[in-house]
Scaffold this motif. Sequence first.
Motif: not given
Length: 263
Positions: A59, A62-63, A81, A86, A89-90
């Motif tokens: 998480i 990506g955040y 969020l 997330s 993207d992570s």
Amino acid sequence: MELSKIISSSLKYPFRNIAKLPIIFILFLLIAVIPIGRLLDNNYIVLVGVIAFFIFLLIVPGYFLGVVRKGSIESSLFPSLSLVDSIYDSIRVLVLRMVYMIVPTIVFFIAFSTLGASAADMLYGWQISNFLATLGAMLLLILIVYLIFEFLLLFAKARLAYLNSLKEALKINKVMGDIKKIGIVNIIKWIILMIILLVAVSLISSLVMAIPYVGFLIYVAVVIPIAESIGNYSLGLLYSNIIDNDNDLDKLEQEIKQFKYHN
């Protein structure tokens, strides 16, 4: 955007989003579970901590890519969020890091395989000074290559955040072009200022860590996420200079075309 404004805006950024800070604090608490479990000598808590750590890895990177994205468009808001976004993207950040670390990894193995072939002979012949000199040179080479690609990775991450394209972020020539547009001098100044900020955070952290037990939790759940927010947002703001310059160039080209058309 001026460098002084980048730093000042970055320092204010987390505190402009007080309402969303607890979300980040909770996410960072996940990585504190393992030490707590080991401290209490409780294997169940350690197991929960391992699971929590993997959740953190899925998480948080990506955040914070979203934080870089917010900086690149000069937005002062924290990203919302979204677990799906997330995690996605992570994974992209992880892939990006893996690709950019291929060359340093290859250099590492080549260097030590080369050293391994001659190390035994040098040590057997009591050529300690030669061995240490060779080892030092190889470690220096590995460090230099690693820092170069870590530097490229930093701006590849910014490119990924803004363009939302892993393919574009993997184009090293484009990343180098971005670095050139920002300016090496500006980047060095930015890095120096961020190092100074890191030192300041470290000093604050040492005071916080002095508090038994609670200090560690405050450091992990509060100090680190705030520092990460500042750093990632600052990177986004720095990258926004490219966008501003490109927009100015586009406007200039349009004005030239209009001038030629009317004349």
